[in-house]
Write a protein that holds these residues in place. Structure first.
Motif, PDB file in Angstrom:
ATOM      1  N   LEU A 253       0.865  -1.158   0.022  1.00  0.00           N
ATOM      2  CA  LEU A 253       0.180  -0.118   0.162  1.00  0.00           C
ATOM      3  C   LEU A 253       0.872   1.290   0.043  1.00  0.00           C
ATOM      4  O   LEU A 253       0.241   2.315  -0.623  1.00  0.00           O
TER       5      LEU A 253
ATOM      6  N   ARG B 290       3.179   2.383  -1.594  1.00  0.00           N
ATOM      7  CA  ARG B 290       3.478   3.361  -2.778  1.00  0.00           C
ATOM      8  C   ARG B 290       2.126   3.959  -3.287  1.00  0.00           C
ATOM      9  O   ARG B 290       2.335   4.915  -3.946  1.00  0.00           O
ATOM     10  N   TYR B 291       1.018   3.460  -3.053  1.00  0.00           N
ATOM     11  CA  TYR B 291       0.058   4.119  -3.467  1.00  0.00           C
ATOM     12  C   TYR B 291      -0.759   5.035  -2.592  1.00  0.00           C
ATOM     13  O   TYR B 291      -2.072   5.542  -2.857  1.00  0.00           O
TER      14      TYR B 291
ATOM     15  N   ASN C  70      -0.215   8.177  -1.736  1.00  0.00           N
ATOM     16  CA  ASN C  70      -0.276   9.661  -2.282  1.00  0.00           C
ATOM     17  C   ASN C  70      -1.555   9.540  -3.080  1.00  0.00           C
ATOM     18  O   ASN C  70      -2.321  10.469  -3.064  1.00  0.00           O
ATOM     19  N   LYS C  71      -1.935   8.599  -3.840  1.00  0.00           N
ATOM     20  CA  LYS C  71      -2.843   8.635  -4.536  1.00  0.00           C
ATOM     21  C   LYS C  71      -4.260   8.400  -4.071  1.00  0.00           C
ATOM     22  O   LYS C  71      -5.149   9.171  -4.165  1.00  0.00           O
ATOM     23  N   ILE C  72      -4.378   7.590  -2.858  1.00  0.00           N
ATOM     24  CA  ILE C  72      -5.603   7.548  -1.809  1.00  0.00           C
ATOM     25  C   ILE C  72      -5.539   8.785  -1.452  1.00  0.00           C
ATOM     26  O   ILE C  72      -6.970   9.245  -1.230  1.00  0.00           O
TER      27      ILE C  72
ATOM     28  N   GLN D  53      -7.826  11.397  -3.200  1.00  0.00           N
ATOM     29  CA  GLN D  53      -9.179  11.085  -3.252  1.00  0.00           C
ATOM     30  C   GLN D  53     -10.101  11.270  -2.151  1.00  0.00           C
ATOM     31  O   GLN D  53     -11.024  11.212  -1.689  1.00  0.00           O
TER      32      GLN D  53
ATOM     33  N   TYR E 160      -1.407  11.941   3.518  1.00  0.00           N
ATOM     34  CA  TYR E 160      -0.237  12.224   2.975  1.00  0.00           C
ATOM     35  C   TYR E 160       1.099  12.476   3.666  1.00  0.00           C
ATOM     36  O   TYR E 160       2.266  12.131   3.330  1.00  0.00           O
TER      37      TYR E 160
ATOM     38  N   TYR F 235       2.299   9.231   4.265  1.00  0.00           N
ATOM     39  CA  TYR F 235       2.863   8.655   3.252  1.00  0.00           C
ATOM     40  C   TYR F 235       4.214   8.985   3.206  1.00  0.00           C
ATOM     41  O   TYR F 235       5.292   8.318   2.813  1.00  0.00           O
ATOM     42  N   PHE F 236       4.824  10.131   3.633  1.00  0.00           N
ATOM     43  CA  PHE F 236       6.085  10.703   3.905  1.00  0.00           C
ATOM     44  C   PHE F 236       6.902  10.129   4.929  1.00  0.00           C
ATOM     45  O   PHE F 236       8.271  10.230   4.954  1.00  0.00           O
TER      46      PHE F 236
ATOM     47  N   HIS G  55       9.371   3.230   2.883  1.00  0.00           N
ATOM     48  CA  HIS G  55       8.758   2.776   1.595  1.00  0.00           C
ATOM     49  C   HIS G  55       9.556   1.371   1.202  1.00  0.00           C
ATOM     50  O   HIS G  55      10.497   1.341   0.772  1.00  0.00           O
TER      51      HIS G  55
ATOM     52  N   SER H  75      -1.905  -1.337 -11.389  1.00  0.00           N
ATOM     53  CA  SER H  75      -2.601  -1.500 -10.188  1.00  0.00           C
ATOM     54  C   SER H  75      -4.026  -1.331 -10.121  1.00  0.00           C
ATOM     55  O   SER H  75      -4.474  -0.704 -11.330  1.00  0.00           O
TER      56      SER H  75
ATOM     57  N   PHE I 297      -5.021   0.688  -7.998  1.00  0.00           N
ATOM     58  CA  PHE I 297      -5.061   2.222  -7.690  1.00  0.00           C
ATOM     59  C   PHE I 297      -4.909   2.991  -9.103  1.00  0.00           C
ATOM     60  O   PHE I 297      -4.872   4.278  -9.227  1.00  0.00           O
TER      61      PHE I 297
ATOM     62  N   ARG J  38       3.692  12.533  -8.624  1.00  0.00           N
ATOM     63  CA  ARG J  38       3.097  13.561  -7.856  1.00  0.00           C
ATOM     64  C   ARG J  38       4.236  14.102  -6.845  1.00  0.00           C
ATOM     65  O   ARG J  38       3.858  15.084  -6.301  1.00  0.00           O
ATOM     66  N   ASP J  39       5.203  13.347  -6.491  1.00  0.00           N
ATOM     67  CA  ASP J  39       6.182  13.922  -5.592  1.00  0.00           C
ATOM     68  C   ASP J  39       7.509  13.243  -5.740  1.00  0.00           C
ATOM     69  O   ASP J  39       7.506  12.303  -6.504  1.00  0.00           O
ATOM     70  N   PHE J  40       8.299  13.632  -4.772  1.00  0.00           N
ATOM     71  CA  PHE J  40       9.843  13.078  -5.083  1.00  0.00           C
ATOM     72  C   PHE J  40       9.837  11.642  -4.875  1.00  0.00           C
ATOM     73  O   PHE J  40      10.546  10.732  -5.567  1.00  0.00           O
ATOM     74  N   ILE J  41       9.126  11.045  -3.888  1.00  0.00           N
ATOM     75  CA  ILE J  41       9.218   9.857  -3.276  1.00  0.00           C
ATOM     76  C   ILE J  41       8.765   8.870  -4.648  1.00  0.00           C
ATOM     77  O   ILE J  41       9.372   8.104  -5.011  1.00  0.00           O
ATOM     78  N   GLU J  42       7.502   9.425  -5.229  1.00  0.00           N
ATOM     79  CA  GLU J  42       6.984   8.451  -6.403  1.00  0.00           C
ATOM     80  C   GLU J  42       7.858   8.509  -7.481  1.00  0.00           C
ATOM     81  O   GLU J  42       8.406   7.702  -8.110  1.00  0.00           O
TER      82      GLU J  42
END
Lengths: 259, 315
Positions: free
Chosen positions: A180, A182-183, A185-187, A190, A200, A203-204, A208, B78, B80, B135-139
């Motif tokens: 999860l 990795r995703y 930020n996308k979640i 929304q 968010y 997420y940081f 990871h 995925s 997502f 979207r960000d540096f981690i991605e």
């Protein structure tokens, strides 16, 4: 530092006397070789499905070996009361934690090396290709990941009541992070505020772990990771190891050892 | 002493004889009951069917996705990343390839069709850029550690890598015609394993006798690889009849899967070869509103009309 190495050597000896690794290694090899003997449409030269299966088994085996080993280190010393003579040597608490961590990390490293040697031989004989740089990157990143897991579980062994609960919660968290993180930020995007900002931020903050899983790259013959990216990932992983070990030490130094 | 030993031996022999009879009687009583029991328990089902039940369908779906993922060398959305469609981009690519084959026999080069195919693939490539900008540096940094660029399997050895997943998908859920059709497509077109493809398709047809997709694929195999146009023609006709029966009042959605398009185009071509221009024109007339290659089909219809006119009227 000698004290740390002595403790870690003891942990390594303890772990290679146990039968866990041998059992999972033999099982992994057997399942992989059995699957490799299957022929699809009169052709048995396919290799990627076999590599995927072998790597999956390696990952699962090493996850359980490392979690199992790390979860019982400190509780076992306390239960058997061997921690008192150990600390009376004198061995400081940070040396004990670091020694235990290093022992677990080295022993899982040895197991990881055996598994990867098997994997490299298997894929090399099937595909007649030897992308050793990619394999080296995959194995080292995997080893750093195991370091993070061991440090995390050692922290858990001071927070949670029993090794079993610690192991279960750790495995669930690690699998969750793997799939999860990795995703997130996308979640987050929304979700409504303030949930979005919270997710968010999470997420940081979270490690990871997906940075250390490069199985897809070696299964699908993708190019090796740039070495600078590999180095940054290793430093990133070691930073989390240090953070978890630091937190473990902070808790352990104030912990009452009598049960 | 001897007589008593003989007595004991006789008793043992008698006991053994009774034992043998008892075993035979018990076996003849147990065997039919066991057979009934096992057939009521599993019927003709395999062990995995008995153990896994409906979970096999989920696994089959997963294996099909895995094959699709392999086709794109690990570059795959995925849950997502919101994939564009459920059938998978591999199927879309094959459809684009099949579409290009409407107006030409398989295996022969057709410039127009080739362009169509590449146009379709190009659109698909653009759609397949599901990652977008980081979207960000981690991605952005994380993209170094997984397959984040689009590529396809190309060589014969690479295409082979799809087969284990497709075979497993077909075994897990043998009521899915797409697993059989896709496997056959790769086997015969890319790997030139026509015998294996035909055997696998026939196995799928036995299990799914009403599958128009499998009939169409088998007919293509007969036409293109076995060079047996007559049997292929019969099978195309049978498939078209079956499709008509299954869709007595077809809607636009029914035409979207291109099966009927392919059938009409292929039958029309064979009819034209046989000199049945009137039927060929009729079929192409039905195909015209369905096909994206309208101008090409219109030209073919005009050519057929010219041929019909050129036929001398019977005296």
């Amino acid at each position: 530092m000698n004290v740390v190495f002595c403790i870690s050597a003891l942990v390594v000896k303890e772990l290679y006397r146990r039968k866990d690794f041998y059992v999972v290694f033999v099982l992994t090899a057997l399942i992989t070789l059995m699957m490799g003997s299957i022929s699809f449409f009169n052709d048995s030269s396919m290799a990627r499905y076999l590599k995927e299966l072998c790597l999956f088994l390696v990952w699962v085996s090493l996850l359980f070996i490392s979690v199992g080993a790390a979860a019982r280190q400190l509780p076992a010393e306390r239960e058997q009361r061997t921690i008192f003579p150990l600390l009376a040597k004198p061995v400081s608490r940070w040396q004990l934690i670091f020694g235990k961590f290093l022992g677990c990390w080295w022993s899982t490293g040895l197991a990881l090396m055996s598994f990867y040697v098997f994997f490299v031989i298997l894929s090399g004989t099937r595909e007649h290709e030897w992308p050793l740089a990619s394999y080296l990157q995959a194995a080292t990143l995997h080893w750093v990941l195991l370091g993070i897991i061991i440090a995390m579980v050692m922290l858990g062994s001071l927070v949670f009541a029993a090794p079993s609960s610690n192991a279960t919660i750790s495995v669930v968290s690690i699998v969750g992070l793997m799939f999860l993180a990795r995703y997130l930020n996308k979640i987050a995007l929304q979700q409504p505020e303030p949930l979005s900002s919270l997710i968010y931020a999470l997420y940081f903050i979270i490690p990871h772990l997906e940075f250390f899983d490069v199985r897809d790259l070696i299964i699908h013959h993708r190019a090796a990771i740039p070495w600078w990216a590999w180095s940054v990932a290793v430093v990133y992983g070691l930073a989390y190891v240090a953070m978890f070990l630091g937190a473990t030490w902070l808790i352990f130094r104030k912990k009452r050892l009598s049960t | 002493m001897n007589s008593s030993e003989d007595h004991v031996a006789a008793r043992v022999r008698f006991g053994l004889l009774v034992g043998v009879f008892a075993c035979a009687t018990a076996a003849s009583w147990v065997q039919p009951r066991l057979e009934v029991l096992s057939s009521s328990y599993s019927g003709n089902r395999s062990v995995s069917e008995v153990i896994l039940g409906d979970f096999r369908q989920l696994m089959a779906n997963q294996f099909m996705l895995k094959a699709d993922e392999y086709f794109h060398s690990g570059y795959y959305p995925s849950i997502f990343d919101q994939p564009k469609n459920k059938s998978g981009v591999m199927s879309e690519e094959i459809r684009a390839d099949e579409r290009s084959a409407f107006s030409k026999p398989e295996g022969k080069d057709d410039h127009h069709g080739h362009d169509d195919h590449h146009e379709g693939v190009h659109e698909e490539h653009e759609e397949a850029d599901f990652l977008g900008k980081p979207r960000d540096f981690i991605e952005a940094f994380g993209r170094h550690f997984f397959a984040s660029t689009h590529s396809h399997l190309e060589s014969e050895q690479e295409i082979k890598e799809l087969l284990p997943w497709l075979k497993l998908a077909a075994e897990m859920d043998s009521t899915r015609p797409d697993a059989f059709v896709l496997t056959s497509y790769w086997l015969r077109k890319e790997l030139r394993k026509v015998d294996e493809a035909e055997a696998f398709l026939r196995q799928g047809w036995r299990i799914n006798p009403n599958s128009v997709e499998i009939m169409l694929e088998l007919a293509k195999l007969l036409e293109a690889d076995r060079k047996d146009e007559e049997r292929a023609h019969n099978l195309y006709e049978a498939a078209l009849t079956k499709w008509m029966r299954q869709h007595p009042h077809p809607t636009e959605a029914d035409y979207e899967d291109t099966i009927v398009e392919q059938l009409l185009g292929r039958i029309a071509r064979i009819e034209e070869k046989k000199g049945n221009y009137v039927r060929a024109e009729l079929l192409l007339g039905k195909l015209l509103p369905l096909s994206p290659a309208k101008s090409e089909i219109s030209e073919q219809i005009a050519a057929l009309r010219a041929k019909i006119k050129a036929i001398p009227a019977p005296k």
